[in-house]
Scaffold this active site. Structure first.
Site, PDB file in Angstrom:
ATOM      1  N   HIS A 129       0.876  -1.182   0.000  1.00 36.46           N
ATOM      2  CA  HIS A 129       0.000   0.000   0.000  1.00 36.46           C
ATOM      3  C   HIS A 129       0.914   1.232   0.000  1.00 36.46           C
ATOM      4  CE1 HIS A 129      -2.369  -2.913   2.475  1.00 36.46           C
ATOM      5  NE2 HIS A 129      -3.444  -2.312   2.041  1.00 36.46           N
ATOM      6  N   ASP A 182       2.289   1.914   3.316  1.00 38.72           N
ATOM      7  CA  ASP A 182       3.237   0.961   3.918  1.00 38.72           C
ATOM      8  C   ASP A 182       4.663   1.444   3.741  1.00 38.72           C
ATOM      9  OD1 ASP A 182       1.102  -0.778   4.237  1.00 38.72           O
ATOM     10  OD2 ASP A 182       1.540  -1.851   2.375  1.00 38.72           O
TER      11      ASP A 182
HETATM   12  C1  XLS Z   1      -7.525  -6.467   4.750  1.00 38.83           C
HETATM   13  C2  XLS Z   1      -7.078  -6.723   3.393  1.00 38.83           C
HETATM   14  C3  XLS Z   1      -5.996  -5.788   2.875  1.00 38.83           C
HETATM   15  C4  XLS Z   1      -5.917  -5.835   1.377  1.00 38.83           C
HETATM   16  C5  XLS Z   1      -5.140  -4.719   0.757  1.00 38.83           C
HETATM   17  O1  XLS Z   1      -8.227  -7.259   5.351  1.00 38.83           O
HETATM   18  O2  XLS Z   1      -6.679  -8.056   3.317  1.00 38.83           O
HETATM   19  O3  XLS Z   1      -4.784  -6.059   3.466  1.00 38.83           O
HETATM   20  O4  XLS Z   1      -5.381  -7.049   0.923  1.00 38.83           O
HETATM   21  O5  XLS Z   1      -5.633  -3.494   1.107  1.00 38.83           O
END
Ligand code: XLS
Ligand code: CA
Ligand code: CA
Length: 446
Positions: free
Chosen positions: A103, A106
């Site tokens: 993301h 991140d």
């Molecule tokens: C949350 C999601 C997230 C997505 C990406 O539960 O798994 O991590 O994969 O935003």
């Protein structure tokens, strides 16, 4: 690369074979091993996620971080962010995983304005490009975090406030461009807080329209910049909100079709989200495959006794073999892959625990791939399904589906005694044995 963080692992992890007693050797995962004529790595395209593995320190809602993560350094600034990227690529190179996912938030500190955040992200994306070049690791997908900041408390695209929609749009536009710049083969939209906590303050009709508009804007921008990757939506039924709009594969597919978007998006199916929705992971993958919506996979698992999204590393061949069978029969994931959207348990505090988790997950996935390939090669499961529906290839079946018979025609045939169905066993237990036979046979051949 600079100073090493993962000093417990000095060499890239090697294949030691099924009898290896070294916990940090692969037992099954051999990227170049041919499975149904294609290297394992091309079927699976596995990736590591930055958020759980490098940006999270083990904190939960009851307590502070527990994990040994020196690169996080307690600060959310550019220096700490550079360390984090260095740690991530050192790990990726040593593990030998070909892909990663992240993301925007991140990797980049938020700063004090959107412009500053954008500049931070651009600078760190340049660094990531350099690491990609050095290590050969590629970007499986990028995404924007539209759920952490308090501005998104009531959703992003579905927020009652159009200014929040605009903010989210700015973030997605930029992250789509960063994903393109880094050669990402997919862009994921997970509806973080696109849902509601209570209907007492929620206009469902408006929120649906807003979401559709947002998804159209993303499609338009993808075309404008010539992004060649796939757009993916990741279903999840609940958490963080009580009800999430992208509930499961079928409801996302229906929403997309209703808004003329079904040719534009595919699905990123997460195992733990499938079980949260009351489905099996197999069901979600099978639905996506049957409807041309299979995009990519977030590989993890939940805990049957704990009701939430525990995001544990996959460790059960039995859970993965049938999803992989569907994927093989669909011809593979194409531009998608298997992203380990999984996090360590909070008590797995050592840096090396991250290796153990990924080594086990890669071996489990590889073993399930071998078992699924065995099922495909033997062909009896598919032949049984084919035979079960054989009647639809006959005169009656073809006439019904071709629209040549009305209810009255069917009644006439039944009343004339020309039609009298006979009972046939579905043979579930026999078929379950067929699956186990392939699991066991693949284990012997591994
Ligand atoms: C949350 C999601 C997230 C997505 C990406 O539960 O798994 O991590 O994969 O935003
Ligand atoms: Ca996920
Ligand atoms: Ca999850």
């Amino acid at each position: 690369m600079g100073e090493a963080f993962f000093t417990g692992v000095t060499e890239p992890i090697r294949y030691g074979g099924p009898d290896s007693t070294d916990p940090l050797e692969f037992k099954v995962w051999q990227p170049e091993r041919l499975v149904l004529g294609k290297p394992m790595v091309e079927w699976l395209r596995p990736g590591v996620c930055v958020w759980h593995s490098f940006s999270w320190d083990g904190r939960d809602m009851f307590g502070a971080g527990t994990l040994d993560r020196p690169w996080l350094g307690g600060a959310d600034d550019m220096a700490a962010s550079r360390e984090r990227l260095a740690a991530a690529f050192e790990f990726l190179a040593k593990l030998g995983a070909p892909y990663y996912c992240f993301h925007d938030r991140d990797v980049a500190p938020e700063g004090s304005s959107f412009a500053e955040f954008r500049a931070n992200l651009d600078a760190l994306a340049d660094e990531a490009a350099g690491y990609q070049e050095q290590t050969g690791v590629r970007l499986l997908w990028g995404t924007a975090n539209l759920f952490t900041d308090p501005r998104y408390q009531a959703g992003a695209a579905t927020n009652p406030d159009p200014e929040v929609f605009a903010y989210a749009a700015a973030q997605v536009k930029h992250m789509l461009e960063v994903t393109q710049r880094l050669g990402g083969t997919n862009y994921v939209l997970w509806g973080g807080r696109e849902g509601y906590d209570t209907l007492l303050n929620t206009d469902l009709r408006r929120e649906g329209e807003q979401l559709a508009r947002f998804l159209h804007l993303v499609v338009e921008h993808k075309a404008r910049i010539g992004f060649g990757g796939q757009l993916l939506i990741e279903p999840k039924p609940m958490e963080p909100t009580k009800h999430q709009y992208d509930y499961d594969a079928q409801s996302v597919h229906g929403f997309l079709a209703r808004h003329g978007l079904d040719g534009e998006y595919r699905l990123n199916i997460e195992a733990n989200h499938a079980t949260l929705a009351g489905h099996s992971f197999h069901h979600e993958v099978a639905y996506a495959a049957a409807n041309g919506m299979l995009g990519s996979i977030d590989a993890n698992r939940g805990d049957p006794q704990v009701g939430w999204d525990t995001d544990q590393f996959p460790n059960s061949v039995d859970d993965l073999v049938m999803p992989l069978y569907e994927i093989l029969r669909a011809g593979g994931l194409g531009q998608g892959g298997f992203n380990f959207d999984a996090k360590l348990r909070r008590q797995s505090t050592d840096r090396d625990d991250l290796f153990h988790a990924h080594v086990g997950a890669l071996d489990t996935l590889a073993m399930a791939l071998l078992a699924a390939a065995d099922l495909v090669e033997r062909g009896d499961l598919a032949a049984g399904v084919e035979a079960r529906y054989a009647g639809w290839g006959g005169e009656l079946g073809r006439s019904i589906l071709g629209g040549g018979l009305s209810l009255a025609d069917l009644e006439a045939r039944v009343a004339a005694g020309a039609i009298s169905p006979v009972r046939r066993s579905g043979g579930q237990e026999r078929l379950e044995n067929v699956v186990n036979r392939s699991v066991w046979s693949a284990a012997r051949k591994a």
